[in-house]
Design an enzyme around this catalytic site. Structure first.
Site, mmCIF file in Angstrom:
data_model
loop_
_atom_site.group_PDB
_atom_site.id
_atom_site.type_symbol
_atom_site.label_atom_id
_atom_site.label_comp_id
_atom_site.label_asym_id
_atom_site.label_seq_id
_atom_site.Cartn_x
_atom_site.Cartn_y
_atom_site.Cartn_z
ATOM 1 N N CYS A 135 -46.397 -112.774 129.462
ATOM 2 C CA CYS A 135 -47.706 -112.192 129.708
ATOM 3 C C CYS A 135 -48.112 -110.936 128.900
ATOM 4 O O CYS A 135 -48.476 -109.971 129.304
ATOM 5 C CB CYS A 135 -48.311 -112.483 130.975
ATOM 6 N N CYS A 138 -51.699 -109.081 131.198
ATOM 7 C CA CYS A 138 -50.837 -108.500 132.048
ATOM 8 C C CYS A 138 -49.763 -106.820 132.063
ATOM 9 O O CYS A 138 -50.233 -106.429 132.297
ATOM 10 C CB CYS A 138 -49.065 -109.235 133.278
ATOM 11 N N ASP A 139 -49.151 -107.141 130.429
ATOM 12 C CA ASP A 139 -48.467 -106.220 130.101
ATOM 13 C C ASP A 139 -48.837 -105.769 128.926
ATOM 14 O O ASP A 139 -47.661 -104.492 128.400
ATOM 15 C CB ASP A 139 -46.670 -106.553 129.945
#
Ligand code: NAP
Length: 330
Positions: A135, A138-139
């Site tokens: 992701c 997200c990261d």
């Protein structure tokens, strides 16, 4: 045990659209949205530019929040929990959640979506969260000024790769063929990105690192030659598979693993069980097609429940007539 008319399992565009329609039809649907996955895959996306009605684009999470809000406005109950057991019994399907809630439902809509594919290489799982991710939104932030690799040649991979160039010093996209599968628009954008380089006809052969990712061995799919790529981030974007483990033993699946439905309807082989979204769609897999199929599933469920009610009323009426007709004391 809570008795309900309709339980919807899943909260992507299919689940929430089904909830909007079912709630507007006064079915008071309960949506089991997932504890960490509520909102589905679009929660991990940035710009959605092809969802009709948003000429300037919309952020994936914002779109999903709006769908949830719309469903709740009409009376859907959204539960942030996971289904642990599903027993399909026509008339009273039984649903139990990880937190111990129990429901019976006259109808169920399965909108469980799909799960990210893995490369199935040693170290991939161990280094998940330590350099290996699925992701970018997200990261990506954790990889500021670092060299990152993205695997895959579809829309997801190119979208992730272009997004990651915001943070990374360089992004290398590794794809196993020469031709990319992604749409032309996505390819044009990626080609114009100076921080993005392509390693085509290539695959990841090994993932290196003990506590954190230190690099990859990449193999040519043409010559078999290997080379080292010293990246500290690896984003895997090689598609997804339908999430069917909850009901794979109770419903018929197609050879490709997707859930079978009857023709163009959302009906599964079990009475009162309907399905929508990525779990039944191996071809289109777009937010808008998932939303459309969520609508179909809600309409199919609504008709099924109306027929069930009409049949129950008819049998109550004929029972009443039989009682009236029977002589007293008989
Ligand atoms: P996808 O279209 O199935 O593409 C998966 C890619 O990963 C393919 O290029 C495939 O290679 C590669 N791949 C699969 N298994 C692999 C393996 N084991 N090792 C190495 N490479 C592997 O999946 P997606 O990109 O996630 O897209 C899914 C759907 O969502 C598509 O319909 C897409 O259009 C849509 N989507 C749309 C948007 C958007 O419009 N904004 C964004 C993201 C996704 P091959 O090409 O060789 O098969």
């Amino acid at each position: 045990m809570t008795d309900t008319q309709l339980v919807i399992i899943g909260s992507g565009p299919a689940g929430y659209t089904a909830a909007v329609y079912a709630a507007r039809a006064n079915l008071s649907p309960v949506v089991i949205a997932g504890s960490v996955t509520a909102g589905g895959e679009l929660m991990n996306t940035t710009d959605v530019e092809n969802y009709p009605g948003f000429p300037a684009g919309v952020q994936g999470p914002e779109l999903m929040e709006s769908m949830r809000e719309q469903a709740e406005k009409f009376g859907a109950e959204v539960v942030y929990d996971d289904v642990s057991t599903l027993k399909l019994n026509p008339g009273a399907h039984e649903i139990e959640t990880a937190l111990g809630a129990r429901y019976t439902a006259k109808a169920v809509i399965l909108a469980t979506g799909s799960a990210y594919r893995e490369l199935n290489l040693p170290n991939e799982k161990k280094l998940s969260g330590h350099g290996v991710s699925w992701c970018a939104t997200c990261d990506g932030f954790f990889f500021r000024d670092q060299h990152i690799a993205v695997v895959g040649g579809g829309d997801s991979a190119l979208e992730e790769a272009t997004f990651l160039t915001r943070f990374a010093s360089k992004v290398t996209l590794i794809h196993r063929r020469q031709e990319l599968r992604a749409s032309q628009a996505m390819q044009d954008r990626a080609n114009a990105d100076e921080k993005l380089e392509f390693l085509l006809d290539s695959e990841v052969a090994e993932i290196h690192g003990d506590d954190a990712l230190t690099g990859l061995t990449v193999r040519s799919t043409v010559t078999g030659e290997t080379s080292e790529l010293p990246v500290t981030g690896l984003f895997v974007a090689i598609g997804s598979d339908p999430r069917t483990s909850l009901f794979a033993d109770q419903l018929s699946l197609r050879p490709d693993g997707y859930l079978n439905v009857e023709g163009r309807s959302s009906k599964t082989a079990v009475e009162g069980v309907f399905a929508a979204g990525d779990v039944i769609d191996s071809v289109y897999r777009q937010a808008i097609t998932a939303a459309g199929s969520g609508c179909s599933a809600a309409l199919d469920a609504e008709h099924y429940l109306a027929d069930l009610e009409a049949a129950a009323k008819q049998s109550a009426d004929s029972l009443g007539e039989a009682v009236v007709a029977a002589p007293i004391g008989s």
